[in-house]
Write a protein that holds these residues in place. Structure first.
Motif, mmCIF file in Angstrom:
data_model
loop_
_atom_site.group_PDB
_atom_site.id
_atom_site.type_symbol
_atom_site.label_atom_id
_atom_site.label_comp_id
_atom_site.label_asym_id
_atom_site.label_seq_id
_atom_site.Cartn_x
_atom_site.Cartn_y
_atom_site.Cartn_z
ATOM 1 N N GLU A 4 3.731 18.412 27.253
ATOM 2 C CA GLU A 4 4.208 17.490 26.209
ATOM 3 C C GLU A 4 5.595 16.942 26.513
ATOM 4 O O GLU A 4 6.000 15.894 25.969
ATOM 5 C CB GLU A 4 4.221 18.209 24.855
ATOM 6 C CG GLU A 4 2.829 18.446 24.293
ATOM 7 C CD GLU A 4 2.850 19.121 22.934
ATOM 8 O OE1 GLU A 4 1.876 18.968 22.178
ATOM 9 O OE2 GLU A 4 3.857 19.809 22.625
ATOM 10 N N SER A 5 6.320 17.649 27.395
ATOM 11 C CA SER A 5 7.666 17.175 27.752
ATOM 12 C C SER A 5 7.609 16.007 28.756
ATOM 13 O O SER A 5 8.608 15.303 28.942
ATOM 14 C CB SER A 5 8.487 18.332 28.334
ATOM 15 O OG SER A 5 7.926 18.770 29.558
ATOM 16 N N ARG A 6 6.432 15.824 29.384
ATOM 17 C CA ARG A 6 6.289 14.735 30.348
ATOM 18 C C ARG A 6 6.092 13.412 29.618
ATOM 19 O O ARG A 6 5.417 13.348 28.593
ATOM 20 C CB ARG A 6 5.110 14.999 31.282
ATOM 21 C CG ARG A 6 5.284 16.257 32.141
ATOM 22 C CD ARG A 6 4.066 16.534 32.993
ATOM 23 N NE ARG A 6 4.206 17.785 33.754
ATOM 24 C CZ ARG A 6 3.267 18.297 34.531
ATOM 25 N NH1 ARG A 6 2.096 17.654 34.669
ATOM 26 N NH2 ARG A 6 3.483 19.429 35.180
ATOM 27 N N GLU A 32 -6.549 13.800 33.805
ATOM 28 C CA GLU A 32 -6.864 15.239 33.886
ATOM 29 C C GLU A 32 -5.899 16.063 33.042
ATOM 30 O O GLU A 32 -6.297 17.027 32.370
ATOM 31 C CB GLU A 32 -6.802 15.690 35.353
ATOM 32 C CG GLU A 32 -7.181 17.165 35.531
ATOM 33 C CD GLU A 32 -7.125 17.615 36.978
ATOM 34 O OE1 GLU A 32 -7.164 18.849 37.193
ATOM 35 O OE2 GLU A 32 -7.035 16.752 37.866
ATOM 36 N N GLU A 33 -4.628 15.661 33.063
ATOM 37 C CA GLU A 33 -3.628 16.391 32.283
ATOM 38 C C GLU A 33 -3.843 16.204 30.784
ATOM 39 O O GLU A 33 -3.618 17.137 29.992
ATOM 40 C CB GLU A 33 -2.218 15.931 32.674
ATOM 41 C CG GLU A 33 -1.812 16.401 34.069
ATOM 42 C CD GLU A 33 -0.486 15.797 34.530
ATOM 43 O OE1 GLU A 33 0.172 16.407 35.379
ATOM 44 O OE2 GLU A 33 -0.126 14.704 34.015
ATOM 45 N N LYS A 81 -4.827 23.140 23.626
ATOM 46 C CA LYS A 81 -4.576 23.221 22.184
ATOM 47 C C LYS A 81 -5.760 23.847 21.452
ATOM 48 O O LYS A 81 -5.579 24.640 20.522
ATOM 49 C CB LYS A 81 -4.273 21.825 21.627
ATOM 50 C CG LYS A 81 -2.902 21.303 22.031
ATOM 51 C CD LYS A 81 -2.617 19.931 21.435
ATOM 52 C CE LYS A 81 -1.214 19.447 21.803
ATOM 53 N NZ LYS A 81 -0.922 18.105 21.216
ATOM 54 N N LEU A 82 -6.966 23.460 21.890
ATOM 55 C CA LEU A 82 -8.156 24.080 21.284
ATOM 56 C C LEU A 82 -8.188 25.586 21.579
ATOM 57 O O LEU A 82 -8.479 26.402 20.699
ATOM 58 C CB LEU A 82 -9.424 23.410 21.822
ATOM 59 C CG LEU A 82 -9.707 21.983 21.344
ATOM 60 C CD1 LEU A 82 -10.907 21.401 22.082
ATOM 61 C CD2 LEU A 82 -9.980 21.973 19.839
ATOM 62 N N ALA A 83 -7.888 25.914 22.846
ATOM 63 C CA ALA A 83 -7.887 27.335 23.237
ATOM 64 C C ALA A 83 -6.805 28.098 22.473
ATOM 65 O O ALA A 83 -7.021 29.243 22.043
ATOM 66 C CB ALA A 83 -7.664 27.470 24.731
ATOM 67 N N ARG A 114 1.138 28.237 25.168
ATOM 68 C CA ARG A 114 2.243 27.492 24.540
ATOM 69 C C ARG A 114 3.244 26.996 25.582
ATOM 70 O O ARG A 114 3.778 25.884 25.463
ATOM 71 C CB ARG A 114 2.947 28.386 23.517
ATOM 72 C CG ARG A 114 2.180 28.533 22.211
ATOM 73 C CD ARG A 114 2.841 29.518 21.278
ATOM 74 N NE ARG A 114 2.155 29.577 19.995
ATOM 75 C CZ ARG A 114 2.367 30.520 19.083
ATOM 76 N NH1 ARG A 114 3.236 31.502 19.326
ATOM 77 N NH2 ARG A 114 1.701 30.506 17.934
ATOM 78 N N SER A 115 3.487 27.823 26.587
ATOM 79 C CA SER A 115 4.419 27.434 27.652
ATOM 80 C C SER A 115 3.885 26.225 28.420
ATOM 81 O O SER A 115 4.642 25.276 28.713
ATOM 82 C CB SER A 115 4.624 28.622 28.595
ATOM 83 O OG SER A 115 5.419 28.258 29.688
ATOM 84 N N ILE A 116 2.570 26.246 28.712
ATOM 85 C CA ILE A 116 1.979 25.118 29.452
ATOM 86 C C ILE A 116 1.964 23.869 28.578
ATOM 87 O O ILE A 116 2.261 22.752 29.063
ATOM 88 C CB ILE A 116 0.553 25.476 29.905
ATOM 89 C CG1 ILE A 116 0.576 26.696 30.835
ATOM 90 C CG2 ILE A 116 -0.097 24.296 30.612
ATOM 91 C CD1 ILE A 116 -0.795 27.237 31.161
ATOM 92 N N ILE A 117 1.601 24.018 27.308
ATOM 93 C CA ILE A 117 1.575 22.867 26.385
ATOM 94 C C ILE A 117 2.954 22.247 26.272
ATOM 95 O O ILE A 117 3.100 21.003 26.275
ATOM 96 C CB ILE A 117 1.067 23.326 24.995
ATOM 97 C CG1 ILE A 117 -0.428 23.656 25.050
ATOM 98 C CG2 ILE A 117 1.321 22.255 23.936
ATOM 99 C CD1 ILE A 117 -0.972 24.301 23.802
ATOM 100 N N LYS A 118 3.977 23.088 26.198
ATOM 101 C CA LYS A 118 5.349 22.586 26.090
ATOM 102 C C LYS A 118 5.729 21.770 27.323
ATOM 103 O O LYS A 118 6.366 20.704 27.219
ATOM 104 C CB LYS A 118 6.304 23.766 25.910
ATOM 105 C CG LYS A 118 7.750 23.349 25.648
ATOM 106 C CD LYS A 118 8.621 24.570 25.408
ATOM 107 C CE LYS A 118 10.066 24.159 25.135
ATOM 108 N NZ LYS A 118 10.934 25.348 24.908
#
Length: 404
Positions: free
Chosen positions: A156-158, A164-165, A173-175, A149-153
């Protein structure tokens, strides 16, 4: 005053049940093998088997007969009174055969109840350990979900993502969804186990705490017909053998012997008589041939069944020993949880420094969780094999050293 004491005792009992805490499986084992609902049930059931012998010891009650007849003897009124008190004498050793059959049956059921109590206790120890394993897996899953969740946040903030990103975000998200579903499965399984374990531990709530266990090395074990499941098979044969003896005793008729007192009046005359009476069923039509034949065939069938079952138990024991040794060898060769946690933490630190890519951190978490799950599965194979070995052999030393 009595009401106050009763309320106070109730509150203390409720508090004791609520505050019941076992810091690890060792404490839970001590409680489980000293007192639990099933163990209390088994004690009562074993006490009930003692009544088989008490019932078999009973002798038949004597028969009291009274006869009265009235008549006329050429104008004279006649009255006849006869009183008999007949004591039943069981012939053919019926009482001793009945008692022996009751003793054999009581021994069989007592051993069966002991086996049932042992199995239930061991099953709940395994359930506690599985619940503790799930506690470790739940924490690992929660850590992975928090990381994803931390990485997704961050991604998504970019405002813009390179190809690749974008793939990494979709993969994350699948994981995340996969781990959330697996976390739910682990929690549901743990909740079910917690209810059963708390019941046996006589607690309303129970917290699992995983403790690594050092499992014993088991050498060659021979199946003894005086212990475990083989003893129960022998008990069943003995019950059938005593039943045949009981049916043979029924071939002899019982004697009813006792005094007879007669009183007769004829007009103004009175007569008193006394004597002895003997009554028995004449064995002209049968000598319980059908009952003896049925019991004899039942004994032969039970002997064959016991022989087959004991032979099967020997094979099962060898198979379970093989499973135990193979699983223990694998388990001992696997890195400990502390070592794996250390490797995992090092990977996490490298990711935070930006040295490790997102796909690698996903794979790191997946391998971390899967490895622990695999290790726990191997441990459960060991525990299940050990439980079956104990149930088959009845050797208490296998369990007494475990979780100490």
């Amino acid at each position: 005053m009595k009401l106050v004491i009763l309320i106070w005792a109730t509150l203390l009992g409720a508090h004791a049940e609520d505050s019941c805490v076992y810091k690890d499986i060792r404490e839970y084992k001590k409680k489980l093998f000293s007192s639990n609902p099933v163990l209390d049930q088994v004690k009562l059931q074993k006490d009930a088997t003692n009544s088989f012998v008490d019932k078999a010891k009973q002798r038949p009650n004597p028969a009291l007969e009274f006869e009265y007849t009235r008549g006329d003897d050429f104008g004279l009124d006649t009255n006849n009174y006869d009183l008999k008190l007949l004591h039943v004498i069981e012939m053919g050793g019926k009482r001793s055969a009945r008692m022996e059959q009751a003793l054999a049956r009581a021994k069989l059921e007592s051993n069966q109840y002991d086996l049932y109590g042992s199995r239930k206790g061991l099953e709940n120890l395994l359930k506690y350990q599985r619940g503790a394993q799930l506690e470790v897996l739940v924490k690992a899953m929660q850590e992975a979900i928090e990381t994803f969740r931390s990485i997704i946040k961050k991604l998504e903030s970019r405002k813009r993502l390179n190809p690749e990103e974008k793939v990494s975000l979709s993969t994350l998200k699948l994981a995340l969804n996969d781990y959330t579903a697996r976390l739910n499965d682990f929690k549901n399984e743990q909740d079910v186990l917690a209810g059963e374990v708390a019941f046996m531990g006589e607690c309303k709530k129970l917290k699992f705490n995983y403790t690594p266990i050092k499992y014993p090395n088991i050498g060659v074990l021979e199946l003894s017909e005086k212990q475990g499941m083989a003893a129960i098979e022998e008990n069943k044969v003995e019950v059938a053998r005593k039943l045949l003896k009981q049916e043979k005793s029924l071939a002899y008729p019982d004697l009813m012997v006792g005094p007879i007192v007669g009183y007769e009046t004829k007009g103004a005359d009175e007569f008193v008589s006394a004597g002895i009476g003997i009554t028995f069923n004449a064995p002209f039509l049968n000598t319980n041939y059908g009952g003896k034949l049925q019991a004899s065939k039942n004994l032969l069938a039970q002997q064959k069944t016991a022989k087959n079952n004991i032979s099967l138990l020997k094979r099962k024991l060898n198979n379970q020993l093989k499973v135990y040794h193979q699983s223990l060898k694998t388990y001992q060769a696997m890195p400990s949880l502390s070592k794996i946690a250390k490797f995992h933490n090092e990977a996490e630190q490298l990711f935070r420094r930006g040295v490790v890519s997102i796909p690698m951190i996903i794979e790191s978490h997946r391998q971390y969780v899967d490895y622990m799950d695999s290790r726990f599965e191997t441990e459960n194979d060991i525990l299940n094999a050990l439980m079956e070995i104990y149930i088959i052999t009845g050797k208490k030393k296998l369990i007494e050293k475990l979780f100490n």
